[in-house]
Design an enzyme around this catalytic site. Structure first.
Site, mmCIF file in Angstrom:
data_model
loop_
_atom_site.group_PDB
_atom_site.id
_atom_site.type_symbol
_atom_site.label_atom_id
_atom_site.label_comp_id
_atom_site.label_asym_id
_atom_site.label_seq_id
_atom_site.Cartn_x
_atom_site.Cartn_y
_atom_site.Cartn_z
ATOM 1 N N SER A 99 73.662 -3.363 -8.508
ATOM 2 C CA SER A 99 74.539 -2.952 -9.609
ATOM 3 C C SER A 99 75.062 -1.520 -9.444
ATOM 4 O O SER A 99 75.790 -1.240 -8.509
ATOM 5 C CB SER A 99 73.790 -3.137 -10.921
ATOM 6 O OG SER A 99 74.632 -2.884 -12.009
ATOM 7 N N ASP A 242 81.396 -0.965 -12.565
ATOM 8 C CA ASP A 242 80.188 -0.559 -11.843
ATOM 9 C C ASP A 242 80.111 -1.363 -10.536
ATOM 10 O O ASP A 242 81.023 -2.131 -10.212
ATOM 11 C CB ASP A 242 78.935 -0.729 -12.721
ATOM 12 C CG ASP A 242 78.500 -2.172 -12.874
ATOM 13 O OD1 ASP A 242 79.382 -3.040 -12.952
ATOM 14 O OD2 ASP A 242 77.293 -2.451 -12.890
ATOM 15 N N ASP A 244 78.617 -3.964 -9.377
ATOM 16 C CA ASP A 244 78.751 -5.426 -9.306
ATOM 17 C C ASP A 244 79.731 -5.970 -10.355
ATOM 18 O O ASP A 244 79.787 -7.175 -10.599
ATOM 19 C CB ASP A 244 77.389 -6.126 -9.366
ATOM 20 C CG ASP A 244 76.657 -5.915 -10.680
ATOM 21 O OD1 ASP A 244 76.996 -4.966 -11.410
ATOM 22 O OD2 ASP A 244 75.735 -6.697 -10.978
ATOM 23 N N ASP A 246 80.070 -5.974 -13.582
ATOM 24 C CA ASP A 246 79.789 -6.600 -14.880
ATOM 25 C C ASP A 246 80.032 -5.625 -16.032
ATOM 26 O O ASP A 246 80.119 -6.035 -17.179
ATOM 27 C CB ASP A 246 78.379 -7.229 -14.941
ATOM 28 C CG ASP A 246 77.251 -6.262 -14.668
ATOM 29 O OD1 ASP A 246 77.524 -5.096 -14.326
ATOM 30 O OD2 ASP A 246 76.078 -6.684 -14.783
HETATM 31 MG MG MG Z 1 76.071 -4.051 -13.102
#
Ligand code: MG
Length: 458
Positions: A99, A242, A244, A246
């Protein structure tokens, strides 16, 4: 890593690659996960980190060894992989990502068949299999297969488009600047936005697992290039994801960067206008702004502990359609009950198109709060004791202990003191109607907490 008999933290397994998280370990984590899923079919995908292909191969080896079949989706945003679980009705997914952590880290998220990360109870089952050497290997003729799963990102973009007025957005010809932190956000958002008729200017869009552009944590102080670019090219808005993709943080057309609970409150407002009486899930770290909007538009707030998995699980349990976090997580249940940066971007554009208003105006119409954050050092072993003592000391102020200690004052100011799950510190979040008051709360409660922790040491 988190010490003996614990693999999973608040968002999956995380560690520095080849030190705390190795390929050997990842094969075993794959095998423990495969044993837990009992020969199901799982999607595997990964983020843009240099170590991600290596760890994906390791986890697949472990899954196949225990008889699990793998649909390999390759590099993709986390929410696109979570959507693929629902779309292909698989038993779950394993996602290689750390992440927002720095580039030397990587991690493993395990997702259940509803697209949501496993509950703590399920994670403990995997940890027990891992530490008690209970991996159940398949016979030679029952080893799982792996085949490629193409089209994951196209399916994901189409799914998002079903939840917004595409023609309405296309008509506006918005210009948007997108900062994807050199990671997987680049694979979905810029393309979707062009399909929504936007002119897209990208920064940090080349995929590069060393993250040369900025840290993958989208905080206002890391997004100066984005804010400057929005102004320089005269765009309608900017968005940053961010590592990844999300989470999403937005910049208005005047170049001002806003915390996530503000954009969440905007989404909440227009959601409640069409869905009055609905519940909204948000952690206690969110601004009172979110409650003000619920009060004004006939919604009801369900406060939770901090953590995206808790928000998702609570939404599922109570059948709630909308959740949000101050760090830029927006959970839009009609699409999926997990945070999704690209979905959030489409929702913001939808609101702009429907109202015909600029983003600064839409956010400016919300009740205004000043936010101040701080931290106080506290050894991990003193955290619980400090929490107990603090709750006792503040009992006259009717504190909430959902997560840490939070006090809402009558003048609409509030302070939250919460032990960090990853660092030896207490985090303080204050908000108030004036900047001075918010700063004063951090000072006052920060020194109070410092004294209290000091007294526990002696
Ligand atoms: Mg994330």
């Amino acid at each position: 890593m988190l010490g003996s008999r614990r693999l999973f933290g608040t968002n999956g397994i995380r560690g520095v690659v080849n030190k705390e998280l190795t390929s050997e370990m990842t094969i075993k984590i794959g095998a423990a996960t495969g044993t837990f899923f009992q020969r199901g079919t799982l999607i595997v995908g990964f983020d843009a980190r240099t170590s991600s292909p290596m760890l994906a191969k390791a986890v697949i080896a472990g899954l196949n060894a225990t008889g699990c079949n793998v649909l390999f989706a390759g590099m993709a945003p986390t929410p696109a992989l979570q959507y693929a679980v629902k779309n292909h009705k698989t038993d779950g997914a394993v996602i290689i990502t750390a992440s927002h952590n720095p580039p030397e880290y990587n991690g493993i998220k395990v997702v259940w068949n509803d697209g949501i990360e496993l509950s703590r109870e399920q994670e403990i089952e995997i940890e027990n299999i891992f530490f008690d050497e209970k991996v159940c290997y398949a016979e030679w003729n029952k080893i799982g297969s792996t085949r490629d799963l193409p089209g994951t990102i196209d399916d994901y973009k189409e799914a998002i488009k079903r939840h917004v007025d595409v023609a309405g957005i296309v008509n506006k010809n918005y210009h948007i600047v997108v900062d994807t932190a050199n990671s997987v956000g680049s694979l979905a958002a810029p393309h979707l936005l062009r399909e929504l008729g936007c002119k897209v200017t990208t920064i940090n869009a080349n995929i590069d697992g060393t993250f040369p552009g900025r840290t993958p944590e989208p905080r206002p102080e890391n997004l100066k290039d984005l804010a400057l670019t929005v102004k320089a090219v005269d765009a309608d808005l900017g968005v940053a994801y961010d590592g990844d993709a999300d989470r999403s943080i937005f910049v208005d057309e005047q170049g001002e960067t806003h915390w996530g609970d503000k954009t969440f409150a905007l989404v909440e407002k227009y959601f409640l206008k069409d869905n009055s009486g609905e519940k909204i899930v948000t952690p206690v770290s969110s601004s009172t702004l979110v409650k003000d909007i619920a009060d004004a538009y006939d919604g009801e707030i369900v406060w939770t502990k901090v953590g995206s998995v808790t928000v998702s699980q609570t939404m599922k349990k109570l059948n709630v359609k909308l959740g949000g976090e101050e760090n830029g997580g927006i959970f839009y249940g009609p699409h999926q009950s997990v945070r999704d940066g690209t979905m959030a971007t489409a929702l913001i554009l939808d609101i702009m198109a429907k109202t015909g208003e600029k983003l600064s105006r839409l956010l400016g119409e919300l009740p205004k709060y000043f936010i101040e954050k701080g931290k106080v050092e506290c050894q991990n072993e003193l955290k619980e004791k400090a929490l107990k003592k603090l709750t006792e000391q503040l009992s006259g102020l009717n504190p909430s202990t959902i997560d840490g200690v939070k006090i809402w004052f009558e003048d609409k100011s509030a302070i939250l003191m919460r032990p960090s799950g990853t660092e030896p510190v207490y985090r303080l979040y204050a908000e108030a109607k004036t900047e001075e008051k918010a700063m004063q709360l951090v000072r006052e409660y920060g020194s109070r907490l410092k004294r209290l922790i000091y007294s526990l040491k002696s």
